[in-house]
Enzyme design. Sequence first.
Site, short mmCIF file in Angstrom:
data_model
loop_
_atom_site.label_atom_id
_atom_site.label_comp_id
_atom_site.label_asym_id
_atom_site.label_seq_id
_atom_site.Cartn_x
_atom_site.Cartn_y
_atom_site.Cartn_z
CE LYS B 81 24.30 40.72 35.65
NZ LYS B 81 24.38 39.14 35.19
CB SER B 156 27.90 38.45 37.25
OG SER B 156 27.04 37.92 35.96
CB SER B 180 26.34 35.38 35.28
OG SER B 180 27.71 35.33 34.93
#
Lengths: 97, 492, 472
Positions: B81, B156, B180
């Site tokens: 990420k 996210s 997330s």
Amino acid sequence: MKEKEPLKIDKDMIEELCEFSMLMPPEADDELVRDIEGLLNILSPLDSVSTAEAITECEEDTVMREDIALPYCEAESFLSSAPEHTDGYIRVPRTVE
Amino acid sequence: MEYTSMTLKELSQLIHKREISSLELTENYIKKIKEKDHELGAFITVSEESAIKTASWIDEDILSSSSEKLHPLVGIPVAIKDNLCTEGIKTTCASRLLQNFVPPYSAEAVMKLKKHGAVIIGKTNMDEFGMGSSCENSAFGITKNPLDTARVPGGSSGGSAAAVASGLVPYALGSDTGGSIRQPASYCGVVGMKPSYGRVSRYGLIAFASSLDTVGPITRDVISNAAVYDAIAGHDPKDSTSMRGCAETVVDKIENGSVKGMRIGIPFSLIESHTDKKIKNAVMSAINLFSGMGCKIIDIELPDPALTLAAYYAISSAEASSNLARYDGIRFGTRAEDCLSIDELYKKSRSIGFGDEVKRRILLGTFLLSREMSDRYYKKALFTREAIKQDFDKLFSACDVIITPVSPGLPYHIGKYKTEPSARYSEDIFTVYASLAGLPAISMPVCKDASTGLQIGIEIIGRFREELTVYQSAYALENEIKNSERRCENDI
Amino acid sequence: MIYKGYEAVIGLEVHCELSTASKIFCSCSTAYGGEANSHTCPVCTGMPGALPTLNRKVVEYAITAGLALNCTVNKSSGHDRKNYFYPDLPKGYQISQYDIPLLYDGHLNITDEDGQLLNIGIERIHIEEDAGKLIHRDGETLIDFNRAGVPLIEIVSRPCMHTAEEVKSYLRKLRTILVSTGVSDCKMNEGSMRADINVSVREVGDTSFTTRTEIKNLNSINHAGRAVEYEFKRQVDTILAGGEIVRETRRYDENSGKTFSMRSKEGQRDYRFFADPDLPRLTVSDELICSLAATLPELPDAKIARYCSEYSLSQDDAELIAESPAASEYYNTAVTLTQNKKTLTNLFIGEILPKLGENEPIVSPSHLAEITDLLSAGEINNGTAKLLISRCTAEDGMSPAEIVTRDNLGMIRDKEKIRELLDTAVKELPKAVSDYKNGKKAAIKSIIGRAMAISKGRADPVILNDEAEKIL
């Protein structure tokens, strides 16, 4: 201000918050006022909380680091990320004290 | 062979048997990313050159260690990420402010993967600075749900979840502050684990809310997830909030674990009031499977959801407003041009660099920490969090795990909350509990919604530090789902 | 310090850099100097993803300083973020302690102008990190982060001082105490000790507190005194002219001796303090506190008292020696090696003390003791003692007695020899002789001086004086 009253935000408050946050005041003030009020609505249940006693957890001993100086990297490595630098220093516009 | 639909564990076995090289595997994935990612938008950066180089080195190492047992992650590509620093690879946090930032250091979790021979294939899209739950708040485009590209993949860590779900990478690292990892994993039909707070080092994770941020793996199946967890968990002296002591490895204990007699807490009334029918049915089907395995189902009350959500947003916004103060274009990042004063430099760089959602949270956080307001909201939120932790302590004296839905409904359509961003926050209602209490929680797919083709997931929450119990329950359920003849009935 | 019926109310916030090897929250070196930005890392420059780790020595030094200042230790304290934007502050916040400091409720003693003992209360001492350094040039500002993250203790006094002299005494005493513990070198001119001074005024007899101003970043004790005097008068004059004192930050300009307002905004900045979530609570054990207390050196007040009682030193002499650890260490050694402690003290204060800390070579304590004994025994005179000190310093290995023999430095006592010297002097200075005989009694001094010079400083001054008077 009574605790139970919902909080109202106005443009002046937004501008002051922008100043504290180092952001430019938005062009669309109304939208932002509405958005922040929406967020504050989500927080409103906290009004009913009474914090008579602080709850403290039992804590572990703090972990601390030994006092040994270790070089990390050359100044150049740090400066290579900097947008503007000169003579080994980071450069910014003249700052008033 | 079609490697890209295999699990990490299966690929690991192929590498170990030397039936495939790391280079071949890496090239396969890179090819697939090039073919498919323009439709999905899961990646911000594909580090093709460095991945191929790394894979080649790893193959040399594998060759020279012919009889040795290899670590399960050796030679296998991973996506990271884009809020985890990766040395030499651009790390943007999906923000214009960091659009060209190349860190000279890697996050500790990334270092651990590299140490075990992982091949970093690229950086995945996300909501900017972790703020958001749909992957629509990125400066570099929207990521789409691979199961239905008109819908969000969640956030996210949307890019990581979408990449794993669509077979662009066998596993990925994400971060979870209020859900997330778990929510996008659920939306994309994959497995996402949020470990206990402090279990995985936060060093090198670009901070959103320091007391809530965690790093965790996203994979196609539970066992693979546990293997990655084992590799990244453990104390890091560079992170003062890192849990002390060695992390117990879990992967070799999962398959032999039994859930018979396990007490499972279910918040039935909360599920009744806060989820739609399809989600309810999915949760019920999981409950039935656990019952069938000899588990005891217990009805529990979770703390008030509105209050919990309020505490989460107060704490996370306040911490974020302070954590993001360092993004000013002075020492790194995008600096606005032609600024005549330092104030102008700060304001312009940050206003141009940050997206709207980030600005909203910063302003809210600044407001909450201000002298006049901090007693009203922030301090009460801290108090509330302590009370929630104590509530969970009590619940876990009667239960061994707690199961909840991950989200109130199916993944929503892209653009749904565009005009009213704050309406979106109540979608987080189930995931914020484990975040505030610092508890380990896994999200895993339970069944498919026949009419939409979307997956529905559930969340299994364990006691603090009991990742093993969480993994054992998840593994048992996963097996049972595979073996079971039953299907979710989800008529439109 | 009373002016037009007003007195000053003064409190000090003193920041001291701790002499640790590494910074407070990272392992970068704290060494002074060095190329710009060469002692930096992701932590102290606020890079994305970097996290703080607390230096154990900082806590130990802070507690040591606090114990030396009679403080109580908070066994559980916190780290708080002080949020504001300024280019020398890399994270956009400073990690400090706001709510609960590490130490509180201390004091130190100073003597005022009348020799009265004054107890100055210390409200709190907390640990925090320093910011980087800014250099202002034409149209731009340059930033060096070497200093960012250097550990500081902030010592906040109670607002109980009233005069510039008290402020200076306080700073001197604070410095002496801290230097004696070894936690900081407190060099104001190098920036390792900085003072911010809060000044307000009130009518004499009033006990309330009024609006105060803060004078920031004073880097010399003398400037601190002058700044206080100026600001005191400025405030009184302002009030008497009908003006209002505004709560503001001011800076002291050493050239003009005046203070100037720094901020145009009135009122206090809102720093939005909150507990730093990257650091757990700071807990210290009783064992640690006890072990640090046990390693405290003899503190200045105790030293002064001991010098006065054991060695019969005057208060002034005792304070002079106690002020510097190097001086006390030398003196403590030398004074035990001789019975003639008064003589030793005088020699020490006159000849050794000025040289200490100047990086000049000095005679060893044992040699000084020997020279003292020779002087007290009448074998050399004062002048020779000084000469002997410098020769011993220059020549390693030879004892003072050996040098006296070798260089023929022994005092001349023999009256015959002294008369011979005087005869020679008289022959060389006929005018002085006639002046003396004509009534100018002072002229004898030049004859005595010449005789002494001829003797190469070795004549016994008392005998020389007597004989000179006899001859003339």
